[in-house]
Design a protein around this motif. Structure first.
Motif, PDB file in Angstrom:
ATOM      1  N   LYS A 202       0.819  -1.280   0.210  1.00  0.00           N
ATOM      2  CA  LYS A 202       0.024   0.107   0.008  1.00  0.00           C
ATOM      3  C   LYS A 202       0.893   1.225  -0.058  1.00  0.00           C
ATOM      4  O   LYS A 202       0.579   2.078  -0.637  1.00  0.00           O
ATOM      5  N   ILE A 203       2.060   1.106   0.817  1.00  0.00           N
ATOM      6  CA  ILE A 203       2.929   2.507   0.731  1.00  0.00           C
ATOM      7  C   ILE A 203       3.494   2.600  -0.636  1.00  0.00           C
ATOM      8  O   ILE A 203       3.584   3.727  -1.185  1.00  0.00           O
ATOM      9  N   ARG A 204       3.863   1.531  -1.240  1.00  0.00           N
ATOM     10  CA  ARG A 204       4.598   1.851  -2.480  1.00  0.00           C
ATOM     11  C   ARG A 204       3.626   2.432  -3.510  1.00  0.00           C
ATOM     12  O   ARG A 204       4.053   3.301  -4.214  1.00  0.00           O
ATOM     13  N   GLU A 205       2.452   1.550  -3.459  1.00  0.00           N
ATOM     14  CA  GLU A 205       1.319   2.264  -4.459  1.00  0.00           C
ATOM     15  C   GLU A 205       1.181   4.031  -4.134  1.00  0.00           C
ATOM     16  O   GLU A 205       1.061   4.593  -4.979  1.00  0.00           O
ATOM     17  N   LEU A 206       1.114   4.231  -2.861  1.00  0.00           N
ATOM     18  CA  LEU A 206       0.904   5.742  -2.401  1.00  0.00           C
ATOM     19  C   LEU A 206       2.283   6.589  -2.882  1.00  0.00           C
ATOM     20  O   LEU A 206       1.923   7.610  -3.778  1.00  0.00           O
ATOM     21  N   LEU A 207       3.554   5.907  -2.814  1.00  0.00           N
ATOM     22  CA  LEU A 207       4.596   6.850  -3.327  1.00  0.00           C
ATOM     23  C   LEU A 207       4.481   6.883  -4.851  1.00  0.00           C
ATOM     24  O   LEU A 207       5.007   7.785  -5.415  1.00  0.00           O
ATOM     25  N   ARG A 208       3.854   5.668  -5.442  1.00  0.00           N
ATOM     26  CA  ARG A 208       3.874   5.659  -7.139  1.00  0.00           C
ATOM     27  C   ARG A 208       2.730   6.589  -7.507  1.00  0.00           C
ATOM     28  O   ARG A 208       2.362   6.618  -8.737  1.00  0.00           O
ATOM     29  N   GLY A 209       1.743   7.010  -6.774  1.00  0.00           N
ATOM     30  CA  GLY A 209       0.644   7.657  -7.098  1.00  0.00           C
ATOM     31  C   GLY A 209      -0.652   6.825  -7.036  1.00  0.00           C
ATOM     32  O   GLY A 209      -1.491   7.425  -7.880  1.00  0.00           O
ATOM     33  N   GLY A 210      -0.643   5.515  -6.889  1.00  0.00           N
ATOM     34  CA  GLY A 210      -1.607   4.503  -7.035  1.00  0.00           C
ATOM     35  C   GLY A 210      -2.903   5.121  -6.208  1.00  0.00           C
ATOM     36  O   GLY A 210      -3.995   5.025  -6.608  1.00  0.00           O
ATOM     37  N   ASP A 211      -2.587   5.443  -5.136  1.00  0.00           N
ATOM     38  CA  ASP A 211      -3.666   5.651  -4.222  1.00  0.00           C
ATOM     39  C   ASP A 211      -3.887   7.315  -4.069  1.00  0.00           C
ATOM     40  O   ASP A 211      -4.717   8.114  -3.536  1.00  0.00           O
ATOM     41  N   ALA A 212      -3.141   7.999  -4.917  1.00  0.00           N
ATOM     42  CA  ALA A 212      -3.233   9.611  -5.001  1.00  0.00           C
ATOM     43  C   ALA A 212      -3.060  10.183  -6.142  1.00  0.00           C
ATOM     44  O   ALA A 212      -2.238  11.027  -6.441  1.00  0.00           O
ATOM     45  N   THR A 213      -3.968   9.610  -7.062  1.00  0.00           N
ATOM     46  CA  THR A 213      -3.869  10.078  -8.515  1.00  0.00           C
ATOM     47  C   THR A 213      -3.866  11.336  -8.675  1.00  0.00           C
ATOM     48  O   THR A 213      -3.101  12.528  -9.393  1.00  0.00           O
ATOM     49  N   ALA A 214      -4.984  11.955  -8.248  1.00  0.00           N
ATOM     50  CA  ALA A 214      -5.395  13.441  -8.432  1.00  0.00           C
ATOM     51  C   ALA A 214      -4.659  14.466  -7.356  1.00  0.00           C
ATOM     52  O   ALA A 214      -4.243  15.470  -7.579  1.00  0.00           O
ATOM     53  N   LEU A 215      -4.499  13.649  -6.119  1.00  0.00           N
ATOM     54  CA  LEU A 215      -3.860  14.276  -5.068  1.00  0.00           C
ATOM     55  C   LEU A 215      -4.630  15.515  -4.674  1.00  0.00           C
ATOM     56  O   LEU A 215      -3.975  16.747  -4.319  1.00  0.00           O
ATOM     57  N   ASN A 216      -5.978  15.794  -4.838  1.00  0.00           N
ATOM     58  CA  ASN A 216      -6.693  16.850  -4.632  1.00  0.00           C
ATOM     59  C   ASN A 216      -7.050  16.856  -2.914  1.00  0.00           C
ATOM     60  O   ASN A 216      -7.473  17.934  -2.689  1.00  0.00           O
ATOM     61  N   GLU A 217      -6.982  15.839  -2.400  1.00  0.00           N
ATOM     62  CA  GLU A 217      -7.115  15.848  -0.837  1.00  0.00           C
ATOM     63  C   GLU A 217      -6.167  14.752  -0.268  1.00  0.00           C
ATOM     64  O   GLU A 217      -5.708  13.849  -1.127  1.00  0.00           O
ATOM     65  N   PRO A 218      -6.058  14.950   0.918  1.00  0.00           N
ATOM     66  CA  PRO A 218      -4.972  13.986   1.728  1.00  0.00           C
ATOM     67  C   PRO A 218      -5.581  12.754   1.472  1.00  0.00           C
ATOM     68  O   PRO A 218      -6.707  12.169   1.544  1.00  0.00           O
ATOM     69  N   VAL A 219      -4.514  11.712   1.417  1.00  0.00           N
ATOM     70  CA  VAL A 219      -4.849   9.957   1.534  1.00  0.00           C
ATOM     71  C   VAL A 219      -4.626   9.647   2.759  1.00  0.00           C
ATOM     72  O   VAL A 219      -3.530  10.036   3.518  1.00  0.00           O
ATOM     73  N   GLU A 220      -5.594   8.947   3.390  1.00  0.00           N
ATOM     74  CA  GLU A 220      -5.378   8.483   4.776  1.00  0.00           C
ATOM     75  C   GLU A 220      -5.171   6.867   4.728  1.00  0.00           C
ATOM     76  O   GLU A 220      -6.228   6.319   4.150  1.00  0.00           O
ATOM     77  N   LEU A 221      -4.246   6.144   5.390  1.00  0.00           N
ATOM     78  CA  LEU A 221      -4.207   4.915   5.625  1.00  0.00           C
ATOM     79  C   LEU A 221      -3.767   4.691   6.991  1.00  0.00           C
ATOM     80  O   LEU A 221      -3.379   5.327   7.800  1.00  0.00           O
ATOM     81  N   THR A 222      -4.474   3.204   7.475  1.00  0.00           N
ATOM     82  CA  THR A 222      -3.918   2.805   8.750  1.00  0.00           C
ATOM     83  C   THR A 222      -2.974   1.894   8.464  1.00  0.00           C
ATOM     84  O   THR A 222      -3.090   0.794   7.945  1.00  0.00           O
ATOM     85  N   VAL A 223      -1.826   1.779   9.480  1.00  0.00           N
ATOM     86  CA  VAL A 223      -0.722   0.919   9.018  1.00  0.00           C
ATOM     87  C   VAL A 223      -0.042   0.512  10.444  1.00  0.00           C
ATOM     88  O   VAL A 223      -0.362   1.117  11.570  1.00  0.00           O
ATOM     89  N   ILE A 224       0.711  -0.245  10.157  1.00  0.00           N
ATOM     90  CA  ILE A 224       1.565  -0.778  11.559  1.00  0.00           C
ATOM     91  C   ILE A 224       2.964  -0.477  10.878  1.00  0.00           C
ATOM     92  O   ILE A 224       3.568  -0.825   9.969  1.00  0.00           O
ATOM     93  N   CYS A 225       3.778   0.429  12.048  1.00  0.00           N
ATOM     94  CA  CYS A 225       4.923   1.159  11.664  1.00  0.00           C
ATOM     95  C   CYS A 225       5.864   0.308  12.476  1.00  0.00           C
ATOM     96  O   CYS A 225       5.702  -0.481  13.431  1.00  0.00           O
ATOM     97  N   ARG A 226       7.138   0.495  11.951  1.00  0.00           N
ATOM     98  CA  ARG A 226       8.331  -0.175  12.630  1.00  0.00           C
ATOM     99  C   ARG A 226       9.552   0.618  13.001  1.00  0.00           C
ATOM    100  O   ARG A 226       9.962   1.462  12.254  1.00  0.00           O
ATOM    101  N   ARG A 227       9.869   0.775  14.386  1.00  0.00           N
ATOM    102  CA  ARG A 227      10.777   1.558  14.680  1.00  0.00           C
ATOM    103  C   ARG A 227      12.301   1.441  14.613  1.00  0.00           C
ATOM    104  O   ARG A 227      12.465   0.057  13.740  1.00  0.00           O
ATOM    105  N   HIS A 228      13.192   1.845  14.894  1.00  0.00           N
ATOM    106  CA  HIS A 228      14.455   1.667  14.566  1.00  0.00           C
ATOM    107  C   HIS A 228      15.018   0.592  15.206  1.00  0.00           C
ATOM    108  O   HIS A 228      16.000  -0.394  14.870  1.00  0.00           O
TER     109      HIS A 228
END
Length: 700
Positions: A202-228
């Protein structure tokens, strides 16, 4: 709101005051200009403009006393945006036209042509006001961006700016949230690494514009993050378009959620005791396989240092249930899942006795890590894992059934490794029987002991006994780029010379191959710099060994070499052997993306060995593929090989990847290759490797 001047203030360069009055009078009638300053020459031009606030310059260049060259020179020195308009006699109009075209004069007007004068002054003044307004807006934008940065720096929310999968900037709250001490350390890792693997798509699609093609408004995702430190937390990610230094990027806000992250590796505990009775519920989260994989990757990463060297050697085992779907069909869903969970508990207890780590990564797949075991110990442990931890007996089977319930693949990890994902993937491929790991280096040439060759390599590194040779890569499509493949020879006046295939294996096993690669890279970049300064359009292809590209610092070292010799990255192509790519796919993808950021090109050598080569084209950002040399052997008389070649070339072109066929040894093959749409060819028929960079025609 901006307040604009309605009329222009003119600076008129003329030796005749009456001419200046006629000009300003003509403009005043239409309300274009009401004020003017008259000077006889161009001296102190900048000072007068600053004092009187002039907007445009009119120069009566038809007057003999006005030196046009001096006016043009003074105008070029002006710092501000002040348009210059020349007024000339009709007969001089054509004579001065060429001169003013090379200058910054905005218009050339014939004397007494007041209509043209009015149009030119009105146009230039209107455009000047628009430029001033744009400059003012840009200044306000910079101030807003500065205030925005100041607010971001003190906010408690984690804020970062990401471009092409890498961090450009991040505020202190973001660094603290992910546990990174400073921005430099955060910028050294891909943005995807901040998320557990199951959310990276999902993050890769976001970076490539897959989930934010128009980018007219913010995209929101619920994710599990990994710390250092590899710990995890749930978060809400908000992404919106932004700019940094006029470059588009994504602004990301990370809000940690109160709910705990889902982490469920198999508990390494001596309890509960293994029971031969009906399986009881066990403390294993059977549903959550992906977090188990996340913990596994974190555990593997903990065995690696910053250069991906193994600080704690370990053995990795992948166990896959045989016929898992059939088990559920035979026993039903509930009993089948209980059997799997019972096996997980048995495996957990067994691994705990070995002081190892165990994780359930899929419904039917388990991974075991055990530190400090040799090959014999690993083999013995593999047998115990298969024979001791068993599924509860199915109806109709004998208790002493010798058939294992699981398939297994395992190997020892030592010295240097790829990314954690690559290690897991390699163990998985061994389990399902798709390939062997690791790939063996080239054999030692007959007549020389491996230890002696390793000593020669070590001596050559110390005494600079290596030498570069070059083989041209010829375009079949009219490309005028001078491409060469770089090869290495070990030259010693007291010993016979060695080609790379003679010393790569011993050098690899002696831990010297990375030093050889670094010598090759630096020497090749130096050659590129010398040839480019001499006017040659040279570009070199260099192969990287597995030990070399597994070192995360190699790209920084390449950057240092490029700066040292003033060489551009796009004059260099790094190529990787297809045989080792599948075992290092995750780390190589990151490495290639980083090389592309410094404009280097990347290539895959010996392409076409795998059953599904399109998967590599889909997952790697390649510029070239070099087809294995066997494609060129007997090509003219082998229709099946020709068909396969056309298919590979067409497939590569669909991914915008250029093709190179190596090992060309005859003229008949060239016609077939050209017809197949191959872009480049290389081989001894065209030219043998040479210490010079001169392309000759025909074979030798």
């Amino acid at each position: 709101m901006s307040v604009h001047k309605h009329t222009a203030t003119l600076l008129i360069i003329t030796s005749d005051a009456s001419d200046a009055e006629r000009l300003i009078g003509a403009l005043r009638e239409d309300g274009i200009a009401t004020q003017s300053v008259t000077v006889p020459h161009a001296e102190r031009l900048a000072e007068i403009i600053a004092q009187r606030g002039c907007d445009l310059i009119l120069c009566c260049s038809y007057q003999r006393e006005v030196d046009l060259d001096s006016v043009l020179a003074a105008h070029r020195k002006l710092i501000g945006d002040i348009p210059l308009i020349l007024i000339e006699e009709s007969e001089q109009h054509a004579a001065n036209l060429a001169k003013i075209r090379r200058s910054a004069v905005r218009d050339l007007i014939r004397r007494h042509d007041h209509d043209h004068l009015k149009l030119a002054v009105a146009r230039e003044f209107a455009e000047l006001l628009r430029r001033r307004e744009a400059a003012g807006l840009n200044q306000r934008l910079r101030l807003c961006e500065q205030r925005d940065r100041e607010l971001i720096a003190v906010t408690s929310a984690g804020v970062s700016f990401v471009q092409d999968g890498l961090h450009l900037d991040a505020n202190p709250a973001y660094l603290a949230l992910f546990g990174y001490p400073d921005l430099d350390e955060l910028q050294a890792i891909p943005f995807l690494d901040l998320f557990v693997p199951e959310y990276q798509k999902k993050i890769r699609e976001l970076l490539r514009g897959g989930d934010a093609t128009a980018l007219n408004e913010p995209v929101e995702l619920t994710v599990i993050c990994r710390r250092h430190d590899a710990s995890q937390f749930n978060a809400r990610l908000l992404a919106a378009p932004a700019e940094i230094d006029h470059e588009p990027c994504l602004r990301l806000l990370v809000h940690p959620l109160d709910a705990p992250a889902l982490v469920t590796p198999i508990a390494i505990s001596a309890e509960p005791e293994i029971s031969t009775a009906a399986p009881a519920p066990v403390a294993v989260n059977a549903e959550m396989s992906a977090p188990g994989l996340s913990q596994l990757l974190a555990e593997i990463t903990g065995h690696l240092n910053a250069e991906h060297r193994i600080e704690r050697p370990f053995a990795i085992f992948y166990l896959q249930l045989k016929d898992g779907t059939q088990l559920l069909r035979d026993l039903g869903l509930t009993l089948g899942l209980e059997q799997r969970d019972a096996y997980a508990a048995q495996l957990s207890t067994l691994v705990a006795a070995e002081h190892g780590f165990c994780a359930r990564v899929t419904d039917d797949g388990f991974v075991v890590l055990v530190d400090d075991v040799n090959e014999l110990e690993a083999k013995a442990l593999a047998e115990r894992l298969l024979t001791t931890a068993r599924l509860p007996h199915r109806a109709g089977t004998q208790p002493d059934d010798a058939t294992a319930d699981f398939d297994m693949g395992y190997y020892l990890v030592r010295d240097r490794a790829g990314a954690a994902e690559d290690i897991v993937n390699a163990a998985y491929r061994l389990c399902v029987g798709r390939e062997s790991v690791p790939t063996a280096p080239a054999a030692t040439p007959a007549g020389d002991s491996e230890a002696e060759i390793a000593r020669r390599v070590e001596r050559a590194l110390a005494q600079d006994h290596f030498k570069l040779v070059y083989q041209p890569i010829i375009s079949l499509m009219g490309d005028d780029q001078e491409n060469y493949s770089v090869l290495v020879r070990l030259i010693d006046e007291h010993e016979p010379p060695l080609e790379a295939r003679d010393f790569v294996g011993p050098a690899t096993r002696a831990g010297l191959i990375e030093q050889v690669d670094r010598w090759t890279i630096r020497s090749a970049i130096q050659v590129i710099g010398e040839q480019r300064r001499a006017g040659q359009r040279i570009s070199l292809f260099i192969s990287l060994a597995e030990d070399t590209f597994r070192n995360p610092s190699i790209v920084l070292w390449i950057c240092d070499c490029l700066r040292e010799f003033d060489v551009r990255g796009n004059w260099l192509t790094f190529q990787f052997q297809e045989e080792v790519v599948t075992n290092n796919l995750a780390s190589l993808n990151k490495l290639m993306e980083t090389l592309k950021k410094i404009k280097c090109r990347v290539a895959l050598h010996r392409f076409g060995l795998l059953a599904h080569p399109e998967r590599l084209l889909q997952n790697l950002p390649l510029d070239y593929v070099l087809l294995k040399s066997t494609f060129a052997q007997g090509l003219a008389n082998d229709p099946a090989k020709q068909q396969r070649l056309v298919a590979l070339a067409t497939m590569a072109h669909e991914f915008n990847v250029k093709t190179i066929v190596t090992g060309v040894e005859d003229a008949q093959s060239l016609t077939v290759l050209w017809t197949a749409g191959v872009d480049y060819v290389q081989g001894n028929f065209l030219q043998r490797p040479s210490p010079t960079l001169d392309i000759t025609s025909g074979g030798r």
